[in-house]
Design an enzyme around this catalytic site. Structure first.
Site, PDB file in Angstrom:
ATOM      1  N   ASP A   1       0.910  -1.118  -0.011  1.00 45.00           N
ATOM      2  CA  ASP A   1      -0.003   0.042  -0.085  1.00 45.00           C
ATOM      3  C   ASP A   1       0.769   1.155   0.076  1.00 45.00           C
ATOM      4  O   ASP A   1       1.469   1.455   1.131  1.00 45.00           O
ATOM      5  CB  ASP A   1      -0.899   0.085   1.351  1.00 45.00           C
ATOM      6  CG  ASP A   1      -2.116   1.019   1.306  1.00 45.00           C
ATOM      7  OD1 ASP A   1      -1.879   2.150   0.772  1.00 45.00           O
ATOM      8  OD2 ASP A   1      -3.172   0.685   1.538  1.00 45.00           O
TER       9      ASP A   1
ATOM     10  N   HIS B   1      -2.588  -0.385  -2.731  1.00 42.85           N
ATOM     11  CA  HIS B   1      -3.706   0.112  -2.283  1.00 42.85           C
ATOM     12  C   HIS B   1      -4.771   0.237  -3.380  1.00 42.85           C
ATOM     13  O   HIS B   1      -4.659   0.454  -4.369  1.00 42.85           O
ATOM     14  CB  HIS B   1      -3.425   1.793  -1.999  1.00 42.85           C
ATOM     15  CG  HIS B   1      -4.525   2.383  -1.429  1.00 42.85           C
ATOM     16  ND1 HIS B   1      -4.759   2.181  -0.340  1.00 42.85           N
ATOM     17  CD2 HIS B   1      -5.240   3.492  -2.160  1.00 42.85           C
ATOM     18  CE1 HIS B   1      -5.837   3.225   0.236  1.00 42.85           C
ATOM     19  NE2 HIS B   1      -6.149   3.744  -1.194  1.00 42.85           N
TER      20      HIS B   1
END
Length: 232
Positions: free
Chosen positions: A170, A201
């Site tokens: 992420d 993400h």
């Protein structure tokens, strides 16, 4: 497909929520919590998936206090800049109030069985985590929420099922923070966390630039099982 108006609890007016109904009722309801791009096509597609699982999907417009009906994508720099600007202006405490109002309204929708869960993505993933700590929702599901490590001290407040999906790569949530969240969840009576190797993400954003089919399918399967267990 339809929309409803939900009254804010602070008396400041009403806001709209996009609604998709399942084929069969009575049914549990799921409050779908938007990303920083508003109630856009990705959120509408997510609502369609939730309804296909057999639940009433309700996606409130949480940016209404800033600008109603935001509907942008992750496909251009201009839209990203607008999304981040909206995020900076967004009052998360007011957002939680609006989500609590959405949960209450969803319990009483025609054909609803009174049980309500939340499922959120990105900004919505953070808010879903907060709803697990602050609301009476029957279950809460967080996809790649940002800054969740800041919320760890309030984990003891979680008394209903909380499912947390964390992207291993992420770009908006540093590795140290992700690790702290997963460690804090370990052994928690009501919370479960899963890490998705190699996923960035927004790996489950429908038609998004970071879509990861394998991770999204696995995460969505876990989410479906959690919703069925909580909502019937």
């Amino acid at each position: 497909m339809a929309s409803i108006t939900i009254q804010a609890t602070d008396g400041s007016g009403g806001f709209t929520a996009y609604v998709v109904e399942p084929k069969a009722k009575p049914a549990g309801a799921v409050v779908v919590i938007q990303e920083i791009f508003g109630v856009n096509q990705a959120m509408r597609d997510t609502c369609a998936w939730v309804a296909d699982l057999g639940f009433i999907a309700v996606c409130p417009d949480l940016f209404w206090r800033i600008q109603p009906a935001i509907d942008i994508t992750d496909k251009s720099d201009a839209e990203w800049n607008q999304a981040f600007e909206l995020f900076q202006k967004f009052d998360q405490a007011k957002g939680i109030d609006d989500l609590k109002a959405s949960v209450a309204a969803s319990r009483g929708l025609p054909g609803a069985n009174g049980k309500v869960a939340t499922i959120g993505y990105c900004l919505g993933g953070r808010l879903a985590f907060m709803m697990a700590q602050q609301s009476d929702a029957d279950a809460n599901i967080s996809y790649y929420g940002v800054g969740l490590d800041e919320l760890v001290p309030d984990l003891p407040k979680v008394t209903k099922p909380l499912l947390v999906h964390v992207a291993d790569k992420d770009e908006f949530f540093p590795a140290e923070g992700r690790a702290a969240v997963i460690k804090a969840i370990e052994g928690h009576k009501h919370a479960v966390g899963h890490v998705y190797p190699g996923a960035n993400h927004a790996f489950a954003r429908v038609n998004g630039v970071h879509w990861d089919g394998r991770s999204a399918t696995i995460a969505n399967g876990r989410s479906a099982e959690a919703l069925v267990a909580a909502l019937g």
